[in-house]
Design an enzyme around this catalytic site. Structure first.
Site, PDB file in Angstrom:
ATOM      1  N   LYS A 197      20.131  29.487  75.068  1.00 48.08           N
ATOM      2  CA  LYS A 197      20.049  30.365  73.887  1.00 48.08           C
ATOM      3  C   LYS A 197      20.753  29.650  72.743  1.00 48.08           C
ATOM      4  CE  LYS A 197      21.855  33.291  71.585  1.00 48.08           C
ATOM      5  NZ  LYS A 197      21.920  33.070  70.111  1.00 48.08           N
ATOM      6  N   GLU A 272      33.931  26.862  76.047  1.00 49.87           N
ATOM      7  CA  GLU A 272      34.485  25.941  75.034  1.00 49.87           C
ATOM      8  C   GLU A 272      34.647  26.772  73.767  1.00 49.87           C
ATOM      9  OE1 GLU A 272      35.432  22.884  75.356  1.00 49.87           O
ATOM     10  OE2 GLU A 272      34.520  22.274  77.248  1.00 49.87           O
ATOM     11  N   CYS A 306      35.193  22.538  65.984  1.00 46.08           N
ATOM     12  CA  CYS A 306      36.184  23.181  66.867  1.00 46.08           C
ATOM     13  C   CYS A 306      37.451  22.349  66.995  1.00 46.08           C
ATOM     14  CB  CYS A 306      35.568  23.427  68.237  1.00 46.08           C
ATOM     15  SG  CYS A 306      34.900  21.938  68.979  1.00 46.08           S
ATOM     16  N   GLU A 403      41.706  30.483  63.102  1.00 38.57           N
ATOM     17  CA  GLU A 403      40.683  29.453  62.938  1.00 38.57           C
ATOM     18  C   GLU A 403      39.806  29.842  61.750  1.00 38.57           C
ATOM     19  OE1 GLU A 403      37.349  29.222  65.693  1.00 38.57           O
ATOM     20  OE2 GLU A 403      37.642  27.062  65.785  1.00 38.57           O
TER      21      GLU A 403
HETATM   22  P1  NAD Z   1      29.788  32.649  68.049  1.00 37.48           P
HETATM   23  O1  NAD Z   1      30.718  32.972  69.165  1.00 37.48           O
HETATM   24  O2  NAD Z   1      29.587  33.647  66.991  1.00 37.48           O
HETATM   25  O3  NAD Z   1      28.340  32.320  68.616  1.00 37.48           O
HETATM   26  C1  NAD Z   1      28.110  31.316  69.562  1.00 37.48           C
HETATM   27  C2  NAD Z   1      26.849  31.642  70.322  1.00 37.48           C
HETATM   28  O4  NAD Z   1      27.060  32.835  71.058  1.00 37.48           O
HETATM   29  C3  NAD Z   1      25.617  31.891  69.447  1.00 37.48           C
HETATM   30  O5  NAD Z   1      24.477  31.391  70.094  1.00 37.48           O
HETATM   31  C4  NAD Z   1      25.564  33.416  69.390  1.00 37.48           C
HETATM   32  O6  NAD Z   1      24.275  33.898  69.156  1.00 37.48           O
HETATM   33  C5  NAD Z   1      26.048  33.774  70.769  1.00 37.48           C
HETATM   34  N1  NAD Z   1      26.615  35.116  70.890  1.00 37.48           N
HETATM   35  C6  NAD Z   1      27.208  35.866  69.924  1.00 37.48           C
HETATM   36  N2  NAD Z   1      27.595  37.054  70.445  1.00 37.48           N
HETATM   37  C7  NAD Z   1      27.262  37.047  71.748  1.00 37.48           C
HETATM   38  C8  NAD Z   1      27.423  37.968  72.819  1.00 37.48           C
HETATM   39  N3  NAD Z   1      28.000  39.167  72.639  1.00 37.48           N
HETATM   40  N4  NAD Z   1      26.991  37.635  74.048  1.00 37.48           N
HETATM   41  C9  NAD Z   1      26.420  36.428  74.253  1.00 37.48           C
HETATM   42  N5  NAD Z   1      26.219  35.516  73.286  1.00 37.48           N
HETATM   43  C10 NAD Z   1      26.647  35.814  72.043  1.00 37.48           C
HETATM   44  O7  NAD Z   1      30.288  31.265  67.484  1.00 37.48           O
HETATM   45  P2  NAD Z   1      29.675  30.449  66.265  1.00 37.48           P
HETATM   46  O8  NAD Z   1      30.077  31.139  65.014  1.00 37.48           O
HETATM   47  O9  NAD Z   1      28.232  30.184  66.510  1.00 37.48           O
HETATM   48  O10 NAD Z   1      30.450  29.059  66.415  1.00 37.48           O
HETATM   49  C11 NAD Z   1      31.705  28.862  65.884  1.00 37.48           C
HETATM   50  C12 NAD Z   1      32.753  28.968  66.975  1.00 37.48           C
HETATM   51  O11 NAD Z   1      32.441  28.075  68.034  1.00 37.48           O
HETATM   52  C13 NAD Z   1      34.117  28.544  66.479  1.00 37.48           C
HETATM   53  O12 NAD Z   1      35.082  29.449  66.967  1.00 37.48           O
HETATM   54  C14 NAD Z   1      34.317  27.181  67.124  1.00 37.48           C
HETATM   55  O13 NAD Z   1      35.632  26.787  67.312  1.00 37.48           O
HETATM   56  C15 NAD Z   1      33.590  27.341  68.402  1.00 37.48           C
HETATM   57  N6  NAD Z   1      33.207  26.019  68.923  1.00 37.48           N
HETATM   58  C16 NAD Z   1      33.882  25.513  69.989  1.00 37.48           C
HETATM   59  C17 NAD Z   1      33.568  24.255  70.478  1.00 37.48           C
HETATM   60  C18 NAD Z   1      34.303  23.668  71.648  1.00 37.48           C
HETATM   61  O14 NAD Z   1      33.810  22.696  72.218  1.00 37.48           O
HETATM   62  N7  NAD Z   1      35.446  24.184  72.032  1.00 37.48           N
HETATM   63  C19 NAD Z   1      32.549  23.515  69.880  1.00 37.48           C
HETATM   64  C20 NAD Z   1      31.875  24.059  68.809  1.00 37.48           C
HETATM   65  C21 NAD Z   1      32.207  25.322  68.334  1.00 37.48           C
END
Ligand code: NAD
Length: 501
Positions: A197, A272, A306, A403
């Site tokens: 997804k 992650e 991240c 963050e």
């Molecule tokens: P997000 O958590 O909003 O979304 C990530 C993914 O999860 C998207 O595909 C979204 O559609 C999905 N999602 C959202 N709500 C959900 C739910 N209730 N159930 C299942 N899936 C759901 O994050 P974002 O805004 O897309 O990305 C930014 C975040 O990602 C930041 O906090 C960043 O630090 C983190 N990040 C971490 C890493 C790492 O390797 N640690 C790498 C990249 C980004």
């Protein structure tokens, strides 16, 4: 949409143009199928619509999981390791041939500068080759058999490594292709099947990848791609009873929701998550190296990273010189469209996210942090925020704790040389993803590294990730590791076998 092989005046390849003109569907069971909704993807640098794409919800996730299950139980399971390796190698070559398409899609969809998108495409190809090569090295081990058996007869005990099964992979928007591949490649190498997804903000490169997976000849259902909203498709995937594992990259908040959803069938979970990584600049740091290095620790990928080093601890002896250098660097950064080769920093991924980032900047000003660079938005279309630096920050300020996921650096001065006290500053966060220390003293460097509670700490550089280097978080930055051998093991179960001879 723009015409010809240009987008808003920037050259794009005919392949990218043709891709944008197509209506992206869902990849389920080897077929491109309609979803139950349609969304638009926008270029964050211009606000222009890029393409429309189909979205799915619980029903489509159900179909995709069923397809992944029958591929896992059937054709995929029966392929030999070398056939699996050959398919992955073929995929890597197809991606190499289509590197410009993949690169341009991530630039357009996410807004990232071209030099970053180009690098991540190259890294993705390397990642697939790396895990294809690892297939032949998946090994169990032999053990001394249990005493109650050897008391009676000879015996042999060994372990096997087996795929976890059907895996749900939920991907964020900040490095779309890269995150998709770093999940997909080890899962395929391990012999799992996948329902992916992508983020609703950046659906496009995953769809191009899906076609390349079909072209490489993977059996139907091995990889399924369901675009859709997190709360719908993502939540359905995380909660699905026939999914054996969820691998999630995204925010810590969503990570918590994923854990709750996974409770039903106790599926395995890898996370992650977010970060608020420390960057420690000691008084003997080489500032010629530290100024651009610290600046890019925060501003790389416009801070939507991240690993971003956003809490800068600057020793009082070099604080002013460092800040002068950082401010000049930030002021000199070229903001623009990722398709323009001069661009060093792109826009925020969406208008909503830009507003959120800007809110942090406004509140930091109100909280009394001293603005030394940026702090405003560009007066042009697109979601551009200037690289922003605050100093005079204190531990309880929101910009030191939350963050932000944008180009916002918070600097705090310190005046001790006590390594434990410095590490305490660095560790004053619930996160633990990354960090760096800048010094010319090798002993100081390693002493600091040994005390920083994070999964990935660099010396005189920041965020030095690589295909073969384990990556993941301490604390609320996640569970488990990706990349390298650890990334492969995350998709393998261990089965112990004893044979009574
Ligand atoms: P997000 O958590 O909003 O979304 C990530 C993914 O999860 C998207 O595909 C979204 O559609 C999905 N999602 C959202 N709500 C959900 C739910 N209730 N159930 C299942 N899936 C759901 O994050 P974002 O805004 O897309 O990305 C930014 C975040 O990602 C930041 O906090 C960043 O630090 C983190 N990040 C971490 C890493 C790492 O390797 N640690 C790498 C990249 C980004």
């Amino acid at each position: 949409m723009s015409d010809g092989t240009a987008f808003d005046g920037h050259a794009i390849s005919p392949e990218t143009r043709a891709f944008l003109d197509k209506h992206g569907k869902l990849l389920i069971g080897g077929q491109w199928v309609d979803g139950s909704g349609v969304m638009e993807s926008r270029d964050p640098a211009t606000g222009l619509v890029l393409a429309e794409f189909e979205t799915g919800g619980a029903a489509e996730v159900d179909q995709a999981v069923a397809a992944a299950r029958s591929a896992f139980d059937g054709p995929w399971r029966r392929l030999s390791a070398s056939e699996r390796m050959n398919l992955m190698t073929r995929l890597a070559r197809i991606m190499e041939q289509n590197a410009r398409l993949l690169t341009e899609l991530d630039i357009l969809d996410n807004g990232m500068p071209g030099f970053i998108a180009g690098l991540t495409t190259t890294n993705c190809v390397e990642m697939i080759d790396y895990y294809a090569g690892a297939i032949m090295r998946i090994e169990g081990s032999t053990m001394v058999p249990p005493r109650h058996i050897t008391a009676e007869t000879e015996a042999l005990t060994y372990s096997l490594k087996e795929p976890v099964g059907v895996v749900g992979q939920i991907v964020p928007w900040n490095v779309p292709l890269s995150t998709a591949i770093l999940k997909l490649a080890p899962a395929l190498a391990a012999g799992c099947t996948v329902v992916m997804k992508p983020s609703e903000e950046t659906p496009l490169s995953a769809l191009a990848l899906g076609q390349m997976i079909l072209d490489a000849g993977f059996p139907e259902g091995v990889v399924n791609i369901v675009n859709g909203l997190g709360g719908e498709a993502g939540a359905a995937l995380a909660a699905h009873d026939d999914v054996d594992k969820i691998s999630f990259t995204g925010s810590t908040r969503t990570g918590r929701a994923i854990i709750q959803s996974a409770i039903g069938n106790l599926k395995k979970v890898s996370l992650e998550l977010g970060g608020k990584s420390p960057v420690i600049v000691m008084p003997d740091a080489d500032l010629d190296l530290a100024v651009p290095g610290v600046a890019m620790a925060t501003f790389f990928l416009q801070g939507q990273n991240c690993m971003a080093g956003t809490r800068i601890f600057a020793h009082a002896d070099i604080h002013d010189a460092l800040l002068d250098g950082l401010a000049a660097f930030a002021d000199g950064m070229v903001l623009g469209h990722g398709l323009d080769p001069a661009t060093q920093q792109g826009p925020m991924v969406s208008a909503v996210h830009a507003d959120k980032v800007f809110g942090f900047i406004e509140r930091a000003k109100d909280a009394g942090a001293t603005l030394v660079a940026g702090g405003d938005r560009l007066d042009r279309p697109g979601n551009f925020i200037r690289p922003t630096i605050f100093t005079g920050c204190t531990r309880d300020m929101e910009i030191m704790r939350e963050e932000i996921f944008g180009p916002v650096m918070a600097v705090q001065k310190f005046d001790t040389l006590d390594i434990d006290a410095i590490a305490q500053l660095a560790n004053d966060t619930p996160y633990g993803l990354s960090g760096s220390v800048w010094t010319q003293d090798i002993s100081t460097a390693h002493r600091v590294v040994s005390r920083v509670r994070a999964g990935h700490v660099s010396i005189n550089c920041h965020g030095a990730v690589g295909t073969n280097i384990p990556f993941g978080g301490y604390g609320q930055s996640g569970w488990g590791r990706e990349f390298g051998e650890a990334g492969l093991q995350a998709y393998l179960e261990t089965k112990a076998v004893t044979a009574r001879l």
